[in-house]
Scaffold this motif. Structure first.
Motif, mmCIF file in Angstrom:
data_model
loop_
_atom_site.group_PDB
_atom_site.id
_atom_site.type_symbol
_atom_site.label_atom_id
_atom_site.label_comp_id
_atom_site.label_asym_id
_atom_site.label_seq_id
_atom_site.Cartn_x
_atom_site.Cartn_y
_atom_site.Cartn_z
ATOM 1 N N GLY A 346 0.805 -1.226 0.000
ATOM 2 C CA GLY A 346 0.000 0.000 0.000
ATOM 3 C C GLY A 346 0.834 1.270 0.000
ATOM 4 N N LEU A 347 1.961 1.282 -0.695
ATOM 5 C CA LEU A 347 2.831 2.464 -0.666
ATOM 6 C C LEU A 347 2.369 3.510 -1.687
ATOM 7 C CD1 LEU A 347 6.298 0.722 -0.254
ATOM 8 C CD2 LEU A 347 4.758 1.623 1.485
ATOM 9 N N PRO A 348 2.552 4.781 -1.370
ATOM 10 C CA PRO A 348 2.030 5.863 -2.231
ATOM 11 C C PRO A 348 2.943 6.139 -3.424
ATOM 12 C CG PRO A 348 3.085 6.799 -0.305
ATOM 13 C CD PRO A 348 3.206 5.307 -0.149
ATOM 14 N N ILE A 349 2.879 5.294 -4.438
ATOM 15 C CA ILE A 349 3.776 5.471 -5.591
ATOM 16 C C ILE A 349 3.085 6.302 -6.685
ATOM 17 C CG2 ILE A 349 5.169 3.420 -5.202
ATOM 18 C CD1 ILE A 349 3.427 1.908 -7.217
ATOM 19 N N GLY A 350 3.875 7.143 -7.318
ATOM 20 C CA GLY A 350 3.400 7.886 -8.491
ATOM 21 C C GLY A 350 2.414 8.997 -8.181
ATOM 22 N N ILE A 351 2.448 9.565 -6.975
ATOM 23 C CA ILE A 351 1.436 10.587 -6.676
ATOM 24 C C ILE A 351 1.977 12.026 -6.730
ATOM 25 C CG2 ILE A 351 -0.007 9.046 -5.285
ATOM 26 C CD1 ILE A 351 0.997 10.540 -2.840
ATOM 27 N N ALA A 352 3.288 12.222 -6.742
ATOM 28 C CA ALA A 352 3.821 13.597 -6.784
ATOM 29 C C ALA A 352 3.516 14.217 -8.150
ATOM 30 C CB ALA A 352 5.320 13.585 -6.535
ATOM 31 N N PRO A 353 3.093 15.489 -8.167
ATOM 32 C CA PRO A 353 2.697 16.110 -9.441
ATOM 33 C C PRO A 353 3.890 16.387 -10.358
ATOM 34 C CG PRO A 353 2.611 17.727 -7.658
ATOM 35 C CD PRO A 353 2.950 16.410 -7.023
ATOM 36 N N ASN A 354 3.760 15.963 -11.611
ATOM 37 C CA ASN A 354 4.743 16.268 -12.651
ATOM 38 C C ASN A 354 6.167 15.858 -12.269
ATOM 39 O OD1 ASN A 354 5.539 17.255 -15.189
ATOM 40 N ND2 ASN A 354 6.171 19.205 -14.295
ATOM 41 N N VAL A 355 6.315 14.699 -11.633
ATOM 42 C CA VAL A 355 7.664 14.188 -11.361
ATOM 43 C C VAL A 355 7.887 12.940 -12.211
ATOM 44 C CG1 VAL A 355 9.272 13.278 -9.641
ATOM 45 C CG2 VAL A 355 7.720 15.142 -9.022
ATOM 46 N N HIS A 356 8.671 13.116 -13.263
ATOM 47 C CA HIS A 356 9.027 12.008 -14.152
ATOM 48 C C HIS A 356 10.541 11.852 -14.068
ATOM 49 C CE1 HIS A 356 5.056 11.984 -16.153
ATOM 50 N NE2 HIS A 356 5.090 13.267 -15.850
ATOM 51 N N VAL A 357 10.970 10.644 -13.839
ATOM 52 C CA VAL A 357 12.391 10.417 -13.570
ATOM 53 C C VAL A 357 13.004 9.652 -14.741
ATOM 54 C CG1 VAL A 357 14.042 9.444 -11.935
ATOM 55 C CG2 VAL A 357 11.880 10.372 -11.114
ATOM 56 N N SER A 358 14.147 10.163 -15.207
ATOM 57 C CA SER A 358 14.750 9.535 -16.388
ATOM 58 C C SER A 358 15.830 8.517 -16.036
ATOM 59 C CB SER A 358 15.352 10.622 -17.287
ATOM 60 O OG SER A 358 16.282 11.404 -16.570
ATOM 61 N N LEU A 359 16.509 8.730 -14.900
ATOM 62 C CA LEU A 359 17.653 7.871 -14.604
ATOM 63 C C LEU A 359 17.269 6.534 -13.975
ATOM 64 C CD1 LEU A 359 20.320 10.431 -13.370
ATOM 65 C CD2 LEU A 359 20.517 8.907 -15.325
ATOM 66 N N VAL A 360 16.038 6.398 -13.518
ATOM 67 C CA VAL A 360 15.597 5.106 -12.975
ATOM 68 C C VAL A 360 14.207 4.785 -13.509
ATOM 69 C CG1 VAL A 360 16.884 5.352 -10.814
ATOM 70 C CG2 VAL A 360 14.509 6.072 -10.903
ATOM 71 N N MET A 361 13.866 3.506 -13.423
ATOM 72 C CA MET A 361 12.485 3.141 -13.748
ATOM 73 C C MET A 361 11.678 3.182 -12.449
ATOM 74 S SD MET A 361 11.071 0.415 -16.304
ATOM 75 C CE MET A 361 10.528 -0.973 -15.414
ATOM 76 N N LEU A 362 10.600 3.936 -12.471
ATOM 77 C CA LEU A 362 9.812 4.155 -11.262
ATOM 78 C C LEU A 362 8.972 2.925 -10.940
ATOM 79 C CD1 LEU A 362 8.691 7.784 -12.090
ATOM 80 C CD2 LEU A 362 10.297 7.077 -10.313
ATOM 81 N N PRO A 363 8.618 2.755 -9.647
ATOM 82 C CA PRO A 363 7.826 1.570 -9.281
ATOM 83 C C PRO A 363 6.541 1.436 -10.091
ATOM 84 C CG PRO A 363 8.633 2.639 -7.303
ATOM 85 C CD PRO A 363 9.020 3.531 -8.452
ATOM 86 N N ASP A 364 5.821 2.558 -10.315
ATOM 87 C CA ASP A 364 4.546 2.414 -11.037
ATOM 88 C C ASP A 364 4.764 2.086 -12.516
ATOM 89 O OD1 ASP A 364 5.527 5.052 -10.608
ATOM 90 O OD2 ASP A 364 3.776 5.889 -11.578
ATOM 91 N N GLU A 365 5.940 2.408 -13.056
ATOM 92 C CA GLU A 365 6.227 2.017 -14.436
ATOM 93 C C GLU A 365 6.408 0.501 -14.546
ATOM 94 O OE1 GLU A 365 8.410 6.242 -15.709
ATOM 95 O OE2 GLU A 365 9.649 4.481 -15.308
ATOM 96 N N GLY A 366 6.765 -0.134 -13.417
ATOM 97 C CA GLY A 366 6.904 -1.594 -13.403
ATOM 98 C C GLY A 366 5.596 -2.321 -13.658
ATOM 99 N N ARG A 367 4.484 -1.594 -13.613
ATOM 100 C CA ARG A 367 3.179 -2.223 -13.876
ATOM 101 C C ARG A 367 3.141 -2.863 -15.269
ATOM 102 N NH1 ARG A 367 -2.008 0.449 -15.575
ATOM 103 N NH2 ARG A 367 -3.620 -1.085 -15.148
ATOM 104 N N TYR A 368 3.844 -2.243 -16.220
ATOM 105 C CA TYR A 368 3.878 -2.795 -17.581
ATOM 106 C C TYR A 368 4.528 -4.180 -17.607
ATOM 107 C CZ TYR A 368 2.920 1.882 -19.579
ATOM 108 O OH TYR A 368 2.370 3.085 -19.941
ATOM 109 N N LEU A 369 5.267 -4.508 -16.545
ATOM 110 C CA LEU A 369 5.979 -5.790 -16.521
ATOM 111 C C LEU A 369 5.246 -6.823 -15.676
ATOM 112 C CD1 LEU A 369 9.532 -4.274 -15.925
ATOM 113 C CD2 LEU A 369 8.509 -4.952 -18.106
#
Ligand code: SF4
Length: 414
Positions: A346-369
């Motif tokens: 139940g961790l609050p991932i992907g909720i900060a406004p307009n924060v996209h990170v290029s150097l790492v893959m974010l936890p919520d982007e792992g949903r595609y996997l």
């Protein structure tokens, strides 16, 4: 349901594969001129070309490292549009990360603004203090072997940054690039006085702008100082222990092992979780076994911390320049687990406004996997609600403070 292994259909897989293989720039490609210049700033694990992949995934793709010259991926322009090809066949159209208008300017003291701070994805990263002291001592230096920080000082990054210079760059990044989050970091400093170095900048930025602020430093010896940092308004702290396997930690990070020890990093994370909005523990996948990376993810998420998982990149001139980058097949289970473990806890991932990170893959982007991306419908609905509430509160706060709903032009706007 199985993972979609087609990189033209799965942007997270493409993002990971590009980290692992890099990209070649076709002869007609002006990416470095049209997009963001490739900067060797003091972030110790990055140095590539900033791109936006389908699905609004921001990434930083290796181009200067030797392995990228062998990559099956290449970047071309077709009718003026940047396109990725794999072994000559079109994969997808991409966008070059926009080059900020302020990148060509200097501060009123005459320093290039990019030597004070640079955008990584959509946030502003600012390295403070002298170069990491692990790089001192000649033959006895104890730097982390993957790191390039000590190689970059005086190239693209400024050694001495005054509070007013930092404020100037923050204002430009907020007003012209729509930045919402500022990340301050230091390397190891003899004397363990990281927060003393960082606090004047944090205080000034928070008081003037009210933007989201994070701090990434080695752990202080006196944990009670983190309460003061929180009182200044810091939203996030991050601790880079890099490697969870204790023996491998000593091999890869000799300075951290001798001066702090892995346990101090872990203790600091547990201490900070109840204090800050977000506490991150940062690891590097590809320098230890996938099982060990997964164990680190479990340790962190069970305690309420959010893992930041970097992908090992054998940067030019570093001690590990000769090592191969990891294979994407080893990384997929790690990043799939990252998403699943954050959701399960139940961790609050992907909720900060307009924060996209290029150097790492974010936890919520792992949903595609994920084997089943729709597995957590209620938790996803709760995250969407939190995201909207947080965004509304943030922009209202900016509106009351500035008289206008800055940032006016979020970088990720289509
Ligand atoms: S602590 Fe390690 S990773 Fe961080 S700047 Fe120093 S050498 Fe690099």
């Amino acid at each position: 349901m199985n993972v979609n292994w087609d990189v033209s259909q799965n942007p997270a897989l493409l993002k990971l594969d590009l980290y692992c293989r890099g990209i070649r720039l076709a002869e007609d490609c002006q990416a470095d001129e049209d997009g963001r210049k490739i900067l060797r700033t003091r972030a110790g694990l990055g140095s590539g070309l900033e791109l936006l992949l389908p699905g609004d995934l921001w990434t930083n793709v290796p181009v200067t490292e030797g392995f990228a010259a062998q990559s099956p991926y290449s970047l071309h322009f077709e009718q003026g549009e940047p396109v990725i090809r794999r072994n000559g066949r079109r994969v997808c159209a991409v966008r070059l990360s926009p080059c900020p208008s302020w990148y060509g300017r200097t501060t009123s003291s005459g320093k290039p603004m990019t030597s004070i701070g640079s955008l990584q994805g959509t946030y502003l990263g600012i390295y403070l203090g002298r170069a990491c002291d692990f790089w001192r001592g000649g033959d006895k230096k104890e730097n982390c072997h993957f790191c390039s920080t000590g190689l970059n000082i005086g190239n693209d990054d400024e050694k001495d940054k005054r509070v007013e210079e930092v404020l100037e760059v923050v204002r430009a990044a907020r007003d012209e690039s729509g930045v919402t989050y500022i990340d301050f970091n230091t390397g190891f400093l003899d004397g363990d006085n990281y927060l003393e170095v960082i606090e004047p900048y944090v205080k000034a930025v928070k008081e003037e702008t009210g933007l989201l602020v994070g701090v990434q430093c080695p752990p202080e010896s006196d944990f009670s100082r983190y309460h003061h940092l929180r009182a200044l308004g810091v939203n996030r702290v991050s601790f880079c222990f890099e490697i969870f396997d204790p023996l491998r930690f000593e091999e890869v990070c000799p300075g951290k092992a001798r001066n702090h020890g892995l346990q101090r990093y872990l203790d600091a994370i547990e201490y900070c979780v109840p204090i800050f909005d977000t506490t991150n523990g940062e690891i590097i996948a590809g320098l230890e076994s996938p099982e060990s990376s997964i164990a680190a993810i479990d340790w962190l998420t069970e305690r309420g911390a959010i893992p930041t998982v970097c992908v090992f990149r054998p940067l030019v001139s570093t001690d590990y320049k000769h090592l191969p980058p990891p294979r994407v097949e080893e990384l997929v289970p790690v990043f799939r687990h990252l998403y699943e473990a954050c959701m399960a806890n139940g961790l609050p991932i992907g909720i900060a406004p307009n924060v996209h990170v290029s150097l790492v893959m974010l936890p919520d982007e792992g949903r595609y996997l994920s084997d089943d991306p729709d597995r957590h419908p209620w938790k996803r609905a709760k995250l969407a609600l939190m995201r909207n509430l947080f965004r509304t509160r943030f922009y209202l706060g900016q509106w009351f403070r500035n008289g206008s709903p800055r940032p006016q032009k979020p970088l990720c706007a289509p």
